[in-house]
Write an enzyme that holds these catalytic residues in place. Structure first.
Site, PDB file in Angstrom:
ATOM      1  N   GLU A  12      37.788  32.268  46.420  1.00  0.00           N
ATOM      2  CA  GLU A  12      36.899  33.056  46.815  1.00  0.00           C
ATOM      3  C   GLU A  12      37.362  34.450  46.889  1.00  0.00           C
ATOM      4  OE1 GLU A  12      37.309  30.242  48.377  1.00  0.00           O
ATOM      5  OE2 GLU A  12      35.505  29.276  49.136  1.00  0.00           O
TER       6      GLU A  12
ATOM      7  N   TRP B 111      49.058  25.022  69.926  1.00  0.00           N
ATOM      8  CA  TRP B 111      48.844  24.512  68.518  1.00  0.00           C
ATOM      9  C   TRP B 111      50.352  24.565  67.963  1.00  0.00           C
ATOM     10  CZ3 TRP B 111      44.191  23.701  66.908  1.00  0.00           C
ATOM     11  CH2 TRP B 111      43.176  24.242  67.548  1.00  0.00           C
TER      12      TRP B 111
HETATM   13  P1  AMP Z   1      42.135  27.496  46.782  1.00  0.00           P
HETATM   14  O1  AMP Z   1      40.874  28.244  47.168  1.00  0.00           O
HETATM   15  O2  AMP Z   1      41.856  25.983  46.345  1.00  0.00           O
HETATM   16  O3  AMP Z   1      43.189  28.322  45.776  1.00  0.00           O
HETATM   17  O4  AMP Z   1      42.786  27.229  48.265  1.00  0.00           O
HETATM   18  C1  AMP Z   1      42.786  28.329  49.029  1.00  0.00           C
HETATM   19  C2  AMP Z   1      43.809  28.032  50.376  1.00  0.00           C
HETATM   20  O5  AMP Z   1      45.033  27.697  49.958  1.00  0.00           O
HETATM   21  C3  AMP Z   1      43.735  29.138  51.203  1.00  0.00           C
HETATM   22  O6  AMP Z   1      42.778  29.207  52.176  1.00  0.00           O
HETATM   23  C4  AMP Z   1      45.223  28.655  52.009  1.00  0.00           C
HETATM   24  O7  AMP Z   1      44.887  27.669  53.112  1.00  0.00           O
HETATM   25  C5  AMP Z   1      46.050  27.905  50.985  1.00  0.00           C
HETATM   26  N1  AMP Z   1      46.966  29.041  50.325  1.00  0.00           N
HETATM   27  C6  AMP Z   1      46.841  29.528  49.346  1.00  0.00           C
HETATM   28  N2  AMP Z   1      48.069  30.283  49.330  1.00  0.00           N
HETATM   29  C7  AMP Z   1      48.927  30.145  50.078  1.00  0.00           C
HETATM   30  C8  AMP Z   1      50.173  30.286  50.717  1.00  0.00           C
HETATM   31  N3  AMP Z   1      51.016  31.338  50.180  1.00  0.00           N
HETATM   32  N4  AMP Z   1      50.341  30.028  52.020  1.00  0.00           N
HETATM   33  C9  AMP Z   1      49.848  29.006  52.566  1.00  0.00           C
HETATM   34  N5  AMP Z   1      48.679  28.611  52.323  1.00  0.00           N
HETATM   35  C10 AMP Z   1      48.170  29.095  51.107  1.00  0.00           C
END
Ligand code: AMP
Length: 542
Positions: free
Chosen positions: A330, A445
């Site tokens: 997004e 948490w």
């Molecule tokens: P997507 O849209 O499938 O790429 O997923 C996005 C989600 O991946 C985000 O909302 C995070 O929860 C997780 N995410 C992406 N980059 C990171 C990061 N560097 N560290 C932790 N979580 C991440």
């Protein structure tokens, strides 16, 4: 009064025009599905995308129509991207690792008119072909192949389409808010949702990506996007590559550590991008092969939290800065990138190591805020300690989903990411968890990400997922699901002892469950919902 400067719409075609005109002889390497390596350059890629744009028009395809791709990172895929978006059509990159039902759903939801595919994915197409009737043209990314025709007689071939056209073509002047590409989220629950990018959002995102405080990309770089073009447009890198005129190495289907080390060393890659599991296998392969990855001075990691052990090994053993970045489908995806500020030059190596673990700070063009988890209208202090729901606004952030449902924004116009985070006074972000993965123990948490990062730093642990398990006294307590390294005979007690002095004792998991495998979704992320369904009650029956 309006200013008196030229107005030129920010168009994806202008990126390619720039690369062709000023960086025409800069090399683009591509690993093809037949194992061949092709050597091309920006001038040829520009010409081929123009020839393809003409071919697509002769097939009767029109602006705004969705054109899908099922393909690895390779040269023809790149040319198809620019031809489709440049012509005013919408390039819909599809993740081939999705289940067939999800593939069918998104191809129908997007109403794709044509589908480009690597020959590897023909079986996938044959399996769903009867359910995707809106697709009128199947275009194989290669030369004529009788074996393909035997299965799918109506197939058109990319190379044959090109042969019939010359490159005498002007890209249309579109409104910069015209839709350019479409990606679906790889949701672990519910149907995937479409995110529709614009030319303007893509060009602005590309500019931000190249800035020194982001990827610091320039014409002096050789970039290797390991992250697939079907994952949020390879994080925008093929656009940023044309904008800077850097050299590009497209890795094709083989993303194992060995193949990547060879590519980095053979083509002197300076910057590479991928998810944490890619870097884990790359480090193992570099170690086994005795490669120092000497040309690579930075690698970008995102998509999931990067275990600190990876960042440290790259720095200590390979003199490579691992830039931790955060983003989502997004958000195009860049929301933050970890680059330091001048004041950080004075930090001790331990302090620097800690800073480097953060997901970084936002570039110009996006703004972040934290809101209370229980009271969504209440802002949370950005003090590096207080946790809140991460919300974002900016030039390349979603306004509305493709099918308009659900509403993407809060009432006051922010996109709620579903992540729980802290932000410090300098804007450095630390993702604590997905809101649904956080573990709430007696009102406190516990971050599943933190528990996992510690566990995977153990040499005998291959994968680890921390989940919330129901608990009679505390409501929820952490349980760690572990895949051991082959040959390992590590015990539950040894895993739990490994947490000593690393976190508070009340945060240590109550139990370790050893499993053979943890299922990953199409984007390579652990499917924690299934783990919660299977193991969420283990503490109740203890
Ligand atoms: P997507 O849209 O499938 O790429 O997923 C996005 C989600 O991946 C985000 O909302 C995070 O929860 C997780 N995410 C992406 N980059 C990171 C990061 N560097 N560290 C932790 N979580 C991440």
């Amino acid at each position: 009064m309006l200013g008196k400067m030229m107005y030129q719409p920010l168009l994806i075609s202008s990126l390619m025009e720039h690369a062709a005109r000023y960086h025409g002889d800069t090399v683009v390497i591509s690993k093809e599905v037949d194992g061949q390596t092709s050597h091309s350059d920006w001038s040829t890629i520009s010409n081929n995308s123009k020839r393809l744009a003409k071919a697509l028009a002769t097939l009767g395809l029109k602006p705004s129509e969705r054109i899908a791709t099922l393909a690895w990172n390779n040269r023809r895929h790149l040319e198809a991207w620019y031809a489709v978006s440049g012509s005013g059509m919408i390039c819909h990159t599809i993740n081939p690792r999705l289940f067939p039902e999800q593939l069918t759903f998104i191809i129908n939801d997007a109403e794709d008119r044509a589908l480009f595919f690597d020959v590897t994915f023909l079986p996938l197409i044959m399996a769903i072909k009867d359910q995707i009737k809106n697709v009128k043209h199947f275009i194989c990314l290669g030369d004529r192949d009788d074996k393909v025709l035997a299965q799918l007689p109506e197939t058109l071939f990319f190379d044959e389409l090109l042969v019939e056209q010359d490159a005498d073509f002007e890209w249309p002047e579109l409104d910069e808010t015209t839709a350019s590409s479409l990606c679906y989220t790889s949701g672990t629950t519910g149907n995937p949702k479409g995110i529709l990018y614009t030319h303007r959002s893509t060009v602005l995102h590309s500019m931000a990506l190249c800035m020194p405080d982001a990827l610091d990309l320039s014409a002096r770089d050789v970039m290797l996007p390991v992250v697939p073009m079907f994952h949020v447009n390879a994080w925008g890198t093929p656009y940023a590559a044309a904008l800077t005129g850097c050299s590009l190495v497209l890795p094709g289907p083989n993303l194992d550590g060995d193949s990547l080390v060879t590519l980095i060393d053979d083509y002197q890659v300076t910057a590479a991008l991928g998810v944490p599991t890619i870097w884990q296998s790359l480090l193992a392969a570099a170690n086994a092969k005795g490669s120092k990855l000497a040309s690579m001075n930075r690698n970008v990691v995102g998509g999931a939290a990067c275990p600190p052990s990876i960042i440290k090994t790259f720095k200590d053993d390979y003199n490579c800065d691992t830039l931790h970045a955060w983003g989502m489908t997004e958000t195009s995806p860049i929301g933050t990138v970890n680059q330091i500020k001048s004041k950080h030059n004075a930090l001790s190596s331990d302090e620097m190591e800690k800073l480097r673990q953060s997901q970084g700070r936002p570039p110009y063009g996006v703004k972040l805020r934290l809101m209370d988890t229980d009271n969504p209208l209440e802002p949370v202090a950005e003090d590096g300690e207080s946790q809140g729901r991460l919300q974002i606004q900016g030039h390349w952030i979603i306004n509305d989903y493709y099918t308009h449902k659900p509403d993407a924004l809060t009432e006051d116009g922010w996109f709620d990411t579903g992540d729980i985070a802290t932000i410090d006074g300098d804007g450095y972000l630390n993702i604590r968890d997905r809101s649904k993965d956080l573990i709430k123990s007696g009102g406190e948490w516990i971050s599943s990400v933190e528990l996992e990062n510690i566990a995977v730093a153990h040499p005998q642990i291959k994968m680890a997922a921390a989940i919330a398990a129901s608990h009679e006294k505390w409501g929820e307590r952490p349980v760690l699901i572990v895949v051991k390294e082959p040959e390992s005979n590590i015990t539950e007690e040894q895993v739990l002892e490994y947490y000593d002095d690393k976190i508070a004792s009340w945060q240590v998991p109550n139990k370790v469950v050893f499993v053979d495998n943890i299922q990953l979704n199409g984007a390579g992320k652990m499917v924690k919902k299934d783990l919660r369904d299977t193991h969420g009650d283990v503490l109740l029956h203890a």
